[in-house]
Scaffold this motif. Structure first.
Motif, PDB file in Angstrom:
ATOM      1  N   PRO A  44      28.334  37.074  43.267  1.00  0.00           N
ATOM      2  CA  PRO A  44      29.739  35.785  42.339  1.00  0.00           C
ATOM      3  C   PRO A  44      29.760  36.510  40.815  1.00  0.00           C
ATOM      4  O   PRO A  44      29.068  36.582  40.108  1.00  0.00           O
ATOM      5  N   LEU A  45      31.169  36.168  40.762  1.00  0.00           N
ATOM      6  CA  LEU A  45      31.482  35.586  38.846  1.00  0.00           C
ATOM      7  C   LEU A  45      32.211  35.004  39.032  1.00  0.00           C
ATOM      8  O   LEU A  45      32.359  33.907  39.438  1.00  0.00           O
ATOM      9  N   PRO A  46      32.597  33.911  37.095  1.00  0.00           N
ATOM     10  CA  PRO A  46      33.158  33.388  36.946  1.00  0.00           C
ATOM     11  C   PRO A  46      34.582  32.672  36.494  1.00  0.00           C
ATOM     12  O   PRO A  46      35.607  31.952  36.754  1.00  0.00           O
ATOM     13  N   ASP A  47      35.610  33.951  37.086  1.00  0.00           N
ATOM     14  CA  ASP A  47      36.425  34.003  37.991  1.00  0.00           C
ATOM     15  C   ASP A  47      37.023  34.068  39.323  1.00  0.00           C
ATOM     16  O   ASP A  47      36.231  34.696  40.010  1.00  0.00           O
ATOM     17  N   PRO A  48      37.767  33.222  39.898  1.00  0.00           N
ATOM     18  CA  PRO A  48      38.321  32.934  40.978  1.00  0.00           C
ATOM     19  C   PRO A  48      38.569  34.261  41.702  1.00  0.00           C
ATOM     20  O   PRO A  48      39.263  35.392  40.415  1.00  0.00           O
ATOM     21  N   SER A  49      38.469  34.785  42.690  1.00  0.00           N
ATOM     22  CA  SER A  49      39.080  35.748  43.732  1.00  0.00           C
ATOM     23  C   SER A  49      40.618  35.825  43.715  1.00  0.00           C
ATOM     24  O   SER A  49      40.938  34.996  44.472  1.00  0.00           O
ATOM     25  N   GLN A  50      40.597  37.135  43.457  1.00  0.00           N
ATOM     26  CA  GLN A  50      42.088  37.104  43.212  1.00  0.00           C
ATOM     27  C   GLN A  50      42.545  37.515  44.727  1.00  0.00           C
ATOM     28  O   GLN A  50      43.730  37.688  45.432  1.00  0.00           O
ATOM     29  N   ALA A  51      41.680  37.972  45.555  1.00  0.00           N
ATOM     30  CA  ALA A  51      41.549  38.638  46.929  1.00  0.00           C
ATOM     31  C   ALA A  51      41.136  37.922  48.167  1.00  0.00           C
ATOM     32  O   ALA A  51      41.932  37.663  49.326  1.00  0.00           O
ATOM     33  N   VAL A  52      40.410  37.182  47.727  1.00  0.00           N
ATOM     34  CA  VAL A  52      40.133  36.063  48.638  1.00  0.00           C
ATOM     35  C   VAL A  52      40.522  35.216  48.023  1.00  0.00           C
ATOM     36  O   VAL A  52      38.577  34.250  47.474  1.00  0.00           O
ATOM     37  N   PRO A  53      41.565  34.493  48.652  1.00  0.00           N
ATOM     38  CA  PRO A  53      41.470  32.752  47.362  1.00  0.00           C
ATOM     39  C   PRO A  53      40.712  30.914  48.340  1.00  0.00           C
ATOM     40  O   PRO A  53      39.912  31.659  49.278  1.00  0.00           O
ATOM     41  N   GLY A  54      40.060  30.520  47.601  1.00  0.00           N
ATOM     42  CA  GLY A  54      38.902  30.156  47.832  1.00  0.00           C
ATOM     43  C   GLY A  54      37.222  30.067  47.711  1.00  0.00           C
ATOM     44  O   GLY A  54      36.673  29.321  48.235  1.00  0.00           O
ATOM     45  N   SER A  55      37.456  31.756  47.688  1.00  0.00           N
ATOM     46  CA  SER A  55      35.906  31.815  47.365  1.00  0.00           C
ATOM     47  C   SER A  55      35.254  30.762  46.398  1.00  0.00           C
ATOM     48  O   SER A  55      35.726  30.105  45.424  1.00  0.00           O
ATOM     49  N   PRO A  56      33.977  31.089  46.426  1.00  0.00           N
ATOM     50  CA  PRO A  56      32.996  30.391  45.139  1.00  0.00           C
ATOM     51  C   PRO A  56      33.240  30.563  43.643  1.00  0.00           C
ATOM     52  O   PRO A  56      33.215  32.002  43.113  1.00  0.00           O
ATOM     53  N   VAL A  57      33.659  30.340  42.885  1.00  0.00           N
ATOM     54  CA  VAL A  57      33.652  30.599  41.263  1.00  0.00           C
ATOM     55  C   VAL A  57      32.266  30.808  40.501  1.00  0.00           C
ATOM     56  O   VAL A  57      31.884  29.060  40.860  1.00  0.00           O
TER      57      VAL A  57
END
Length: 151
Positions: A44-57
């Protein structure tokens, strides 16, 4: 709800598809390659995923909780080991451009932030060695992203 990622990494919770950590770690290499919605849970990262929207932040409080939780740390280390094995055993990502290059950036950054720089550096070194063995085929832009993720 908070601590979803930490509970997943502890092996207690489920990811967005209802899978437990052990199930994801048991994916064979073909499934690791084909499925695209697990890496955000493992690393996990503190930035939203560009590849999979809605992934955990990853929020700051949850990141601190993961760093302080031996079971979450063990889950993260198991994920790092599984992905290192995947990249050691497969060659399809050893091309100029591939979606795995973004995954590698994520893995390095998450390992650096949630484990420690030495573990992230060891993963980076192994990936870099595989690229060198393949003749240095990966785009230099991706290599720079990996270096920045390690910093």
């Amino acid at each position: 709800m908070t601590d979803l990622i930490r509970h997943f990494l502890r092996g207690e919770g489920r990811d967005g598809q209802g899978r437990r950590l052990a199930e994801v770690l048991a994916f064979d290499d073909a499934r690791l390659e084909a499925v695209h919605d697990f890496i955000q849970w493992l690393f996990p990262l503190p930035d939203p995923s560009q590849a999979v929207p809605g992934s955990p932040v990853l929020g700051a409080a949850e990141a601190a909780a993961i760093r302080a939780d031996p079971r979450a740390q063990a889950g993260l280390r198991a994920a790092l080991e599984r992905m290192a094995g995947f990249y050691a055993a497969t060659d399809h990502w050893l091309v100029r451009h591939d979606h795995n290059h973004r995954r590698i950036t994520r893995i390095i950054a998450a390992a650096r932030d949630l484990l420690d720089r030495d573990e992230a550096a060891a993963f980076h070194a192994a990936i870099s060695a595989r690229n060198a063995e393949a003749g240095g085929v990966i785009d230099p832009v991706s290599l720079r992203y990996w270096e920045r993720a390690l910093a």
